[in-house]
Design an enzyme around this catalytic site. Structure first.
Site, mmCIF file in Angstrom:
data_model
loop_
_atom_site.group_PDB
_atom_site.id
_atom_site.type_symbol
_atom_site.label_atom_id
_atom_site.label_comp_id
_atom_site.label_asym_id
_atom_site.label_seq_id
_atom_site.Cartn_x
_atom_site.Cartn_y
_atom_site.Cartn_z
ATOM 1 N N ARG A 78 0.812 -1.228 0.000
ATOM 2 C CA ARG A 78 0.000 0.000 0.000
ATOM 3 C C ARG A 78 0.837 1.266 0.000
ATOM 4 O O ARG A 78 0.351 2.340 -0.305
ATOM 5 C CB ARG A 78 -0.911 0.022 1.236
ATOM 6 C CG ARG A 78 -1.874 -1.137 1.304
ATOM 7 C CD ARG A 78 -2.524 -1.207 2.656
ATOM 8 N NE ARG A 78 -1.484 -1.465 3.666
ATOM 9 C CZ ARG A 78 -1.642 -1.264 4.970
ATOM 10 N NH1 ARG A 78 -2.782 -0.802 5.435
ATOM 11 N NH2 ARG A 78 -0.662 -1.532 5.809
ATOM 12 N N GLU A 111 6.721 6.993 11.938
ATOM 13 C CA GLU A 111 6.478 7.972 12.993
ATOM 14 C C GLU A 111 7.478 9.099 12.794
ATOM 15 O O GLU A 111 8.684 8.868 12.814
ATOM 16 C CB GLU A 111 6.682 7.294 14.349
ATOM 17 C CG GLU A 111 6.392 8.167 15.530
ATOM 18 C CD GLU A 111 6.556 7.396 16.832
ATOM 19 O OE1 GLU A 111 7.725 7.205 17.255
ATOM 20 O OE2 GLU A 111 5.542 6.984 17.408
ATOM 21 N N GLN A 148 5.392 26.235 17.413
ATOM 22 C CA GLN A 148 4.948 26.798 16.147
ATOM 23 C C GLN A 148 5.438 25.903 15.013
ATOM 24 O O GLN A 148 6.581 25.459 15.029
ATOM 25 C CB GLN A 148 5.527 28.204 15.983
ATOM 26 C CG GLN A 148 5.160 28.910 14.690
ATOM 27 C CD GLN A 148 5.711 30.325 14.647
ATOM 28 O OE1 GLN A 148 5.630 31.062 15.620
ATOM 29 N NE2 GLN A 148 6.269 30.719 13.514
ATOM 30 N N ASP A 149 4.577 25.631 14.039
ATOM 31 C CA ASP A 149 4.964 24.905 12.834
ATOM 32 C C ASP A 149 4.931 25.875 11.655
ATOM 33 O O ASP A 149 3.998 26.666 11.523
ATOM 34 C CB ASP A 149 3.991 23.759 12.537
ATOM 35 C CG ASP A 149 4.215 22.534 13.409
ATOM 36 O OD1 ASP A 149 5.128 22.545 14.248
ATOM 37 O OD2 ASP A 149 3.466 21.564 13.243
ATOM 38 N N ARG A 161 16.736 29.970 0.709
ATOM 39 C CA ARG A 161 16.173 30.732 1.825
ATOM 40 C C ARG A 161 17.169 30.693 2.975
ATOM 41 O O ARG A 161 17.549 29.643 3.439
ATOM 42 C CB ARG A 161 14.831 30.130 2.260
ATOM 43 C CG ARG A 161 13.772 30.155 1.164
ATOM 44 C CD ARG A 161 12.472 29.520 1.640
ATOM 45 N NE ARG A 161 11.505 29.394 0.575
ATOM 46 C CZ ARG A 161 10.565 30.277 0.286
ATOM 47 N NH1 ARG A 161 10.461 31.386 0.992
ATOM 48 N NH2 ARG A 161 9.713 30.059 -0.696
ATOM 49 N N HIS A 197 19.049 32.334 8.306
ATOM 50 C CA HIS A 197 18.209 33.047 9.271
ATOM 51 C C HIS A 197 18.422 32.556 10.703
ATOM 52 O O HIS A 197 18.775 31.412 10.922
ATOM 53 C CB HIS A 197 16.725 32.867 8.928
ATOM 54 C CG HIS A 197 16.369 33.309 7.554
ATOM 55 N ND1 HIS A 197 15.475 32.646 6.767
ATOM 56 C CD2 HIS A 197 16.795 34.365 6.805
ATOM 57 C CE1 HIS A 197 15.347 33.259 5.601
ATOM 58 N NE2 HIS A 197 16.148 34.309 5.604
ATOM 59 N N LYS A 230 14.916 24.505 15.912
ATOM 60 C CA LYS A 230 14.046 24.072 14.813
ATOM 61 C C LYS A 230 14.252 22.584 14.536
ATOM 62 O O LYS A 230 15.377 22.090 14.578
ATOM 63 C CB LYS A 230 14.367 24.853 13.538
ATOM 64 C CG LYS A 230 14.143 26.346 13.660
ATOM 65 C CD LYS A 230 14.609 27.077 12.423
ATOM 66 C CE LYS A 230 14.422 28.569 12.576
ATOM 67 N NZ LYS A 230 14.999 29.310 11.459
ATOM 68 N N HIS A 290 20.381 29.220 9.947
ATOM 69 C CA HIS A 290 19.857 28.109 9.170
ATOM 70 C C HIS A 290 19.379 28.598 7.809
ATOM 71 O O HIS A 290 18.799 29.677 7.693
ATOM 72 C CB HIS A 290 18.674 27.477 9.928
ATOM 73 C CG HIS A 290 17.952 26.452 9.137
ATOM 74 N ND1 HIS A 290 16.790 26.733 8.444
ATOM 75 C CD2 HIS A 290 18.248 25.162 8.890
ATOM 76 C CE1 HIS A 290 16.398 25.639 7.814
ATOM 77 N NE2 HIS A 290 17.260 24.671 8.060
ATOM 78 N N TYR A 344 8.943 23.038 9.321
ATOM 79 C CA TYR A 344 9.759 23.023 10.528
ATOM 80 C C TYR A 344 8.940 23.385 11.753
ATOM 81 O O TYR A 344 8.040 24.203 11.717
ATOM 82 C CB TYR A 344 11.004 23.899 10.406
ATOM 83 C CG TYR A 344 10.855 25.270 9.815
ATOM 84 C CD1 TYR A 344 10.921 26.402 10.604
ATOM 85 C CD2 TYR A 344 10.697 25.434 8.441
ATOM 86 C CE1 TYR A 344 10.822 27.663 10.052
ATOM 87 C CE2 TYR A 344 10.601 26.689 7.880
ATOM 88 C CZ TYR A 344 10.666 27.802 8.695
ATOM 89 O OH TYR A 344 10.571 29.055 8.146
ATOM 90 N N GLU A 397 14.284 38.916 14.485
ATOM 91 C CA GLU A 397 14.766 38.198 13.304
ATOM 92 C C GLU A 397 16.039 38.834 12.765
ATOM 93 O O GLU A 397 16.238 40.045 12.819
ATOM 94 C CB GLU A 397 13.683 38.096 12.237
ATOM 95 C CG GLU A 397 13.435 39.329 11.437
ATOM 96 C CD GLU A 397 12.412 39.116 10.315
ATOM 97 O OE1 GLU A 397 12.000 37.972 10.059
ATOM 98 O OE2 GLU A 397 12.050 40.120 9.694
ATOM 99 N N LYS A 452 15.247 40.538 0.428
ATOM 100 C CA LYS A 452 15.538 40.634 1.861
ATOM 101 C C LYS A 452 16.790 39.826 2.229
ATOM 102 O O LYS A 452 17.648 40.292 2.978
ATOM 103 C CB LYS A 452 14.321 40.141 2.638
ATOM 104 C CG LYS A 452 14.453 40.154 4.126
ATOM 105 C CD LYS A 452 13.140 39.679 4.741
ATOM 106 C CE LYS A 452 13.324 39.206 6.148
ATOM 107 N NZ LYS A 452 12.092 38.670 6.718
ATOM 108 N N ASP A 453 16.902 38.610 1.688
ATOM 109 C CA ASP A 453 18.063 37.770 2.000
ATOM 110 C C ASP A 453 19.326 38.239 1.284
ATOM 111 O O ASP A 453 20.437 38.007 1.766
ATOM 112 C CB ASP A 453 17.781 36.310 1.664
ATOM 113 C CG ASP A 453 16.840 35.654 2.666
ATOM 114 O OD1 ASP A 453 16.490 36.285 3.682
ATOM 115 O OD2 ASP A 453 16.446 34.494 2.431
#
Length: 179
Positions: free
Chosen positions: A23, A28, A46-47, A58, A61, A71, A118, A130, A141, A165-166
């Site tokens: 299937r 987990e 927070q996710d 990205r 940060h 994270k 990261h 994350y 930040e 921004k980055d």
């Protein structure tokens, strides 16, 4: 689940055991007791979720203390090159980085504790998720420029797609205590 410690102290790769049958498969992805027993005793609050096309970069940060974030990162679809930079001034690996390929087929995750910058680059279309140990805080930040020559990170892509921004994040300053 296998928990693999790496050269940068505190960074732990988590590789699930997948159970396959006709299937598909089951695994987990998170178990608080098992994670705590293997050096990740965090309460995640927070996710976050992002979609990136191939070549999107990205990062790098982080959030300043007291709003630092640990994270637990992974990809739901696709593949990404994940990079962490040790910003802990008293660490023997301060200013060093390590790279990991996060692969949805493998299901591997990476725990990045507070004290690290990261970032990642999508190696194909990727959904990146994350869990964070602290809430996002705009005033806290910060980041480091992804292509800072002092860090010497080889991203493996010649012309990544990087946000405005980055692009203007500051270079790494080893004389500035961040964590």
């Amino acid at each position: 689940m296998e928990f693999i410690k790496h050269r940068l102290s505190g960074v732990i790769e988590c590789v699930p055991t997948k159970f396959h049958d006709e299937r598909g498969y089951f695994y987990e992805s998170y178990n608080q007791k098992r994670f705590a027993a293997n050096g990740i005793p965090e309460d995640f609050v927070q996710d976050n979720y992002s979609f990136s096309t191939k070549g999107v970069l990205r990062g790098l940060h982080f959030q300043h203390n007291p709003n630092g974030q640990g994270k637990l990162v992974r990809v739901m679809t696709g593949k990404a090159l994940d990079v962490v930079v040790d910003l802990r001034k008293d660490s023997p690996t301060f200013g060093q980085h390590e790279k990991f390929v996060l692969d949805a087929d493998k299901g591997n995750m990476l725990y990045v504790p507070i004290g690290f910058a990261h970032g990642f680059i999508a190696l194909e279309e990727t959904i990146f998720v994350y869990k964070c140990t602290n809430f996002w805080n705009k005033e806290a930040e910060s980041g480091i420029r992804w292509n800072d020559p002092k860090l010497g990170i080889e991203w493996g892509v010649e012309n990544p797609i990087v946000s405005d921004k980055d692009q203007i994040l500051p270079d790494f300053d080893p004389n500035q205590a961040i964590f």
